[in-house]
Scaffold this active site. Sequence first.
Site, PDB file in Angstrom:
ATOM      1  N   GLY A   1      30.360   8.562  15.360  1.00  0.00           N
ATOM      2  CA  GLY A   1      30.878   8.945  14.049  1.00  0.00           C
ATOM      3  C   GLY A   1      30.000   9.931  13.289  1.00  0.00           C
TER       4      GLY A   1
ATOM      5  CG  ASN B   1      32.078  15.607  14.256  1.00  0.00           C
ATOM      6  OD1 ASN B   1      31.973  16.732  13.777  1.00  0.00           O
ATOM      7  ND2 ASN B   1      31.723  15.319  15.501  1.00  0.00           N
TER       8      ASN B   1
ATOM      9  CG  ASN C   1      40.891  17.028  18.173  1.00  0.00           C
ATOM     10  OD1 ASN C   1      40.193  16.024  17.979  1.00  0.00           O
ATOM     11  ND2 ASN C   1      40.921  17.641  19.345  1.00  0.00           N
TER      12      ASN C   1
ATOM     13  CG  HIS D   1      37.839  20.126  22.246  1.00  0.00           C
ATOM     14  ND1 HIS D   1      38.112  18.942  22.898  1.00  0.00           N
ATOM     15  CD2 HIS D   1      37.449  21.015  23.194  1.00  0.00           C
ATOM     16  CE1 HIS D   1      37.919  19.114  24.205  1.00  0.00           C
ATOM     17  NE2 HIS D   1      37.518  20.356  24.404  1.00  0.00           N
TER      18      HIS D   1
ATOM     19  CG  MET E   1      36.729   9.594  22.774  1.00  0.00           C
ATOM     20  SD  MET E   1      36.829  11.412  22.899  1.00  0.00           S
ATOM     21  CE  MET E   1      35.106  11.861  22.802  1.00  0.00           C
ATOM     22  NE  ARG E   2      45.039   4.816  21.939  1.00  0.00           N
ATOM     23  CZ  ARG E   2      45.545   4.136  22.948  1.00  0.00           C
ATOM     24  NH1 ARG E   2      44.770   3.488  23.769  1.00  0.00           N
ATOM     25  NH2 ARG E   2      46.854   4.093  23.142  1.00  0.00           N
TER      26      ARG E   2
HETATM   27  C1  GAR Z   1      32.434  15.171  19.092  1.00  0.00           C
HETATM   28  O1  GAR Z   1      31.566  16.051  19.746  1.00  0.00           O
HETATM   29  C2  GAR Z   1      33.862  15.624  19.243  1.00  0.00           C
HETATM   30  O2  GAR Z   1      34.000  17.002  19.316  1.00  0.00           O
HETATM   31  C3  GAR Z   1      34.240  14.984  20.547  1.00  0.00           C
HETATM   32  O3  GAR Z   1      33.661  13.706  20.481  1.00  0.00           O
HETATM   33  C4  GAR Z   1      32.430  13.806  19.780  1.00  0.00           C
HETATM   34  C5  GAR Z   1      32.349  12.658  18.791  1.00  0.00           C
HETATM   35  O4  GAR Z   1      31.072  12.616  18.223  1.00  0.00           O
HETATM   36  N1  GAR Z   1      35.662  14.921  20.715  1.00  0.00           N
HETATM   37  C6  GAR Z   1      36.260  15.098  21.891  1.00  0.00           C
HETATM   38  O5  GAR Z   1      35.658  15.293  22.924  1.00  0.00           O
HETATM   39  C7  GAR Z   1      37.769  15.039  21.836  1.00  0.00           C
HETATM   40  N2  GAR Z   1      38.325  15.498  23.037  1.00  0.00           N
HETATM   41  P1  GAR Z   1      30.818  11.745  16.911  1.00  0.00           P
HETATM   42  O6  GAR Z   1      31.385  10.350  17.163  1.00  0.00           O
HETATM   43  O7  GAR Z   1      29.331  11.718  16.769  1.00  0.00           O
HETATM   44  O8  GAR Z   1      31.507  12.437  15.776  1.00  0.00           O
END
Ligand code: GAR
Length: 199
Positions: A9, A11, A101, A103, A84-85
Amino acid sequence: MAVLASGNGTNLQALLDDPVVRPWIVLVLSDQPEAHALERARARDVEAVVLAPAFHPDRTAYDRALREQLEQRGIEYVLLAGFMRIVGPDVVRAYAGRILNVHPALLPSFPGTHAVADALAWGVKVTGVTVHLVDEELDHGPIVLQEAVAVRPDDDWDSLESRIHEVEHRLFPAAARALAEGRLKVEGRAVHILEGTDD
Ligand code: GAR
Protein backbone atom coordinates in the site's frame (compact mmCIF):
# COMPACT_ATOMS: atom_id res chain seq x y z
CA MET A 1 -13.19 7.68 -3.79
CA ALA A 2 -12.36 4.09 -2.96
CA VAL A 3 -8.82 2.78 -3.13
CA LEU A 4 -8.44 -0.94 -3.87
CA ALA A 5 -5.14 -2.49 -2.80
CA SER A 6 -3.81 -6.02 -2.31
CA GLY A 7 -0.45 -5.48 -0.68
CA ASN A 8 1.90 -3.10 1.07
CA GLY A 9 0.00 0.00 0.00
CA THR A 10 2.78 2.50 -0.64
CA ASN A 11 0.68 3.96 -3.45
CA LEU A 12 -2.27 4.20 -1.09
CA GLN A 13 0.03 6.04 1.33
CA ALA A 14 1.01 8.52 -1.39
CA LEU A 15 -2.69 9.15 -2.04
CA LEU A 16 -3.40 9.57 1.69
CA ASP A 17 -0.48 12.00 1.96
CA ASP A 18 -1.78 14.18 -0.88
CA PRO A 19 -3.75 17.06 0.66
CA VAL A 20 -6.10 17.32 -2.32
CA VAL A 21 -6.78 13.59 -2.72
CA ARG A 22 -6.95 12.60 0.98
CA PRO A 23 -10.37 14.17 1.72
CA TRP A 24 -11.88 12.26 -1.21
CA ILE A 25 -10.89 8.83 0.12
CA VAL A 26 -13.66 7.22 2.16
CA LEU A 27 -12.93 3.54 1.64
CA VAL A 28 -9.96 1.23 1.28
CA LEU A 29 -10.89 -2.25 0.12
CA SER A 30 -8.61 -5.26 -0.16
CA ASP A 31 -8.97 -8.82 -1.39
CA GLN A 32 -6.20 -9.79 1.08
CA PRO A 33 -7.01 -9.82 4.81
CA GLU A 34 -3.30 -9.40 5.64
CA ALA A 35 -2.68 -6.45 3.31
CA HIS A 36 -0.67 -3.74 5.04
CA ALA A 37 -2.73 -1.24 3.04
CA LEU A 38 -5.62 -1.91 5.46
CA GLU A 39 -3.50 -0.74 8.41
CA ARG A 40 -2.43 2.34 6.50
CA ALA A 41 -6.10 3.18 5.96
CA ARG A 42 -7.06 2.65 9.61
CA ALA A 43 -4.10 4.76 10.73
CA ARG A 44 -5.65 7.65 8.80
CA ASP A 45 -9.22 6.96 9.97
CA VAL A 46 -10.37 5.66 6.62
CA GLU A 47 -12.79 2.72 6.56
CA ALA A 48 -10.94 -0.49 5.68
CA VAL A 49 -12.85 -3.45 4.28
CA VAL A 50 -11.76 -6.95 3.25
CA LEU A 51 -13.59 -8.57 0.36
CA ALA A 52 -12.09 -12.06 0.25
CA PRO A 53 -12.52 -14.05 -2.98
CA ALA A 54 -12.84 -17.30 -1.01
CA PHE A 55 -16.31 -16.30 0.18
CA HIS A 56 -17.65 -15.85 -3.36
CA PRO A 57 -18.39 -18.76 -5.68
CA ASP A 58 -17.01 -17.16 -8.84
CA ARG A 59 -15.67 -13.96 -10.41
CA THR A 60 -19.14 -12.72 -11.30
CA ALA A 61 -20.32 -13.01 -7.70
CA TYR A 62 -17.16 -11.28 -6.45
CA ASP A 63 -17.61 -8.48 -8.94
CA ARG A 64 -21.25 -8.02 -7.92
CA ALA A 65 -20.25 -7.86 -4.24
CA LEU A 66 -17.53 -5.34 -5.05
CA ARG A 67 -19.99 -3.16 -6.91
CA GLU A 68 -22.37 -3.32 -3.95
CA GLN A 69 -19.63 -2.27 -1.54
CA LEU A 70 -18.85 0.73 -3.73
CA GLU A 71 -22.43 1.77 -4.44
CA GLN A 72 -23.56 1.39 -0.81
CA ARG A 73 -21.11 4.14 0.10
CA GLY A 74 -21.88 6.36 -2.86
CA ILE A 75 -18.36 5.93 -4.24
CA GLU A 76 -17.82 8.04 -7.36
CA TYR A 77 -14.23 7.12 -8.27
CA VAL A 78 -12.12 4.00 -7.86
CA LEU A 79 -8.32 3.95 -7.64
CA LEU A 80 -6.54 0.63 -8.19
CA ALA A 81 -3.35 0.91 -6.15
CA GLY A 82 -1.74 -2.50 -6.54
CA PHE A 83 -5.04 -4.41 -6.66
CA MET A 84 -3.92 -7.77 -8.02
CA ARG A 85 -7.31 -8.94 -9.27
CA ILE A 86 -9.01 -8.20 -12.54
CA VAL A 87 -11.91 -5.85 -11.90
CA GLY A 88 -14.81 -7.47 -13.73
CA PRO A 89 -17.12 -5.97 -16.36
CA ASP A 90 -19.94 -5.29 -13.90
CA VAL A 91 -17.81 -2.79 -11.98
CA VAL A 92 -15.98 -1.45 -15.04
CA ARG A 93 -19.29 -0.65 -16.77
CA ALA A 94 -20.80 0.93 -13.67
CA TYR A 95 -17.71 3.11 -13.23
CA ALA A 96 -16.79 3.71 -16.88
CA GLY A 97 -14.21 6.48 -17.14
CA ARG A 98 -13.99 6.70 -13.35
CA ILE A 99 -11.45 3.97 -12.50
CA LEU A 100 -7.71 4.64 -12.51
CA ASN A 101 -4.98 2.01 -12.36
CA VAL A 102 -1.27 2.46 -11.70
CA HIS A 103 0.98 0.02 -13.53
CA PRO A 104 4.76 -0.45 -13.08
CA ALA A 105 5.75 -0.43 -16.78
CA LEU A 106 5.24 1.59 -19.94
CA LEU A 107 2.05 0.02 -21.28
CA PRO A 108 1.40 -1.60 -23.68
CA SER A 109 4.74 -3.22 -22.75
CA PHE A 110 4.69 -5.69 -19.87
CA PRO A 111 1.04 -5.90 -18.80
CA GLY A 112 0.05 -8.24 -15.97
CA THR A 113 1.19 -8.76 -12.42
CA HIS A 114 4.98 -9.23 -12.89
CA ALA A 115 5.80 -6.12 -14.92
CA VAL A 116 9.04 -5.22 -13.12
CA ALA A 117 10.43 -8.76 -13.34
CA ASP A 118 9.28 -9.09 -16.95
CA ALA A 119 11.05 -5.85 -17.93
CA LEU A 120 14.29 -7.02 -16.26
CA ALA A 121 14.04 -10.44 -17.89
CA TRP A 122 13.52 -8.87 -21.32
CA GLY A 123 16.61 -6.70 -20.87
CA VAL A 124 14.95 -3.39 -21.75
CA LYS A 125 16.98 -0.25 -21.07
CA VAL A 126 13.91 1.83 -20.29
CA THR A 127 10.74 0.91 -18.43
CA GLY A 128 8.49 3.15 -16.36
CA VAL A 129 5.08 3.90 -14.94
CA THR A 130 1.66 4.18 -16.53
CA VAL A 131 -1.49 5.57 -14.97
CA HIS A 132 -4.50 4.73 -17.10
CA LEU A 133 -8.27 4.61 -17.11
CA VAL A 134 -9.58 1.08 -16.75
CA ASP A 135 -11.63 -0.57 -19.47
CA GLU A 136 -12.74 -4.15 -19.93
CA GLU A 137 -9.36 -5.35 -21.25
CA LEU A 138 -6.44 -5.96 -18.92
CA ASP A 139 -4.01 -3.01 -18.57
CA HIS A 140 -5.47 -1.51 -21.72
CA GLY A 141 -7.51 1.67 -21.13
CA PRO A 142 -6.61 5.23 -22.22
CA ILE A 143 -3.32 6.49 -20.76
CA VAL A 144 -3.52 9.46 -18.40
CA LEU A 145 0.13 9.83 -17.38
CA GLN A 146 3.28 7.97 -18.26
CA GLU A 147 6.90 8.44 -17.27
CA ALA A 148 10.06 6.55 -18.20
CA VAL A 149 12.49 5.01 -15.71
CA ALA A 150 15.95 3.99 -16.96
CA VAL A 151 17.06 0.43 -16.20
CA ARG A 152 20.65 0.41 -14.90
CA PRO A 153 23.05 -2.41 -15.73
CA ASP A 154 23.33 -3.41 -12.06
CA ASP A 155 19.59 -3.21 -11.31
CA ASP A 156 17.84 -6.06 -9.55
CA TRP A 157 14.12 -6.25 -8.83
CA ASP A 158 14.42 -4.33 -5.53
CA SER A 159 16.44 -1.43 -6.91
CA LEU A 160 14.33 -1.04 -10.05
CA GLU A 161 11.04 -1.39 -8.18
CA SER A 162 12.13 1.23 -5.70
CA ARG A 163 12.80 3.82 -8.47
CA ILE A 164 9.51 2.88 -10.15
CA HIS A 165 7.70 3.42 -6.85
CA GLU A 166 9.17 6.92 -6.53
CA VAL A 167 7.61 7.81 -9.87
CA GLU A 168 4.32 6.08 -9.07
CA HIS A 169 3.99 8.02 -5.84
CA ARG A 170 4.16 11.28 -7.80
CA LEU A 171 2.12 10.31 -10.89
CA PHE A 172 -0.79 8.48 -9.25
CA PRO A 173 -1.84 11.30 -6.88
CA ALA A 174 -1.51 13.80 -9.73
CA ALA A 175 -3.82 11.70 -11.91
CA ALA A 176 -6.24 11.14 -9.00
CA ARG A 177 -6.42 14.89 -8.42
CA ALA A 178 -7.23 15.51 -12.07
CA LEU A 179 -9.91 12.79 -12.04
CA ALA A 180 -11.55 14.11 -8.87
CA GLU A 181 -11.51 17.67 -10.17
CA GLY A 182 -13.11 16.69 -13.47
CA ARG A 183 -10.01 17.70 -15.42
CA LEU A 184 -9.68 14.53 -17.53
CA LYS A 185 -11.07 14.87 -21.05
CA VAL A 186 -11.09 11.62 -22.99
CA GLU A 187 -11.22 11.53 -26.80
CA GLY A 188 -10.93 7.95 -27.98
CA ARG A 189 -7.62 6.76 -26.59
CA ALA A 190 -6.31 10.28 -25.99
CA VAL A 191 -6.63 11.74 -22.51
CA HIS A 192 -6.17 15.49 -22.09
CA ILE A 193 -5.49 16.86 -18.63
CA LEU A 194 -6.89 20.34 -18.16
CA GLU A 195 -4.76 22.56 -15.96
CA GLY A 196 -5.66 22.78 -12.28
CA THR A 197 -5.25 25.61 -9.85
CA ASP A 198 -3.04 23.61 -7.49
CA ASP A 199 -0.35 22.17 -9.77
C1 GAR B 1 2.72 -1.02 -7.62
O1 GAR B 1 4.02 -0.98 -8.14
C2 GAR B 1 1.71 -1.09 -8.74
O2 GAR B 1 2.11 -0.43 -9.89
C3 GAR B 1 1.64 -2.57 -8.98
O3 GAR B 1 1.66 -3.13 -7.70
C4 GAR B 1 2.50 -2.33 -6.87
C5 GAR B 1 1.79 -2.12 -5.54
O4 GAR B 1 2.67 -1.51 -4.64
N1 GAR B 1 0.46 -2.93 -9.71
C6 GAR B 1 0.44 -3.89 -10.63
O5 GAR B 1 1.40 -4.57 -10.91
C7 GAR B 1 -0.90 -4.08 -11.31
N2 GAR B 1 -0.78 -4.90 -12.43
P1 GAR B 1 2.10 -0.85 -3.30
O6 GAR B 1 1.21 -1.89 -2.62
O7 GAR B 1 3.31 -0.55 -2.49
O8 GAR B 1 1.33 0.37 -3.70
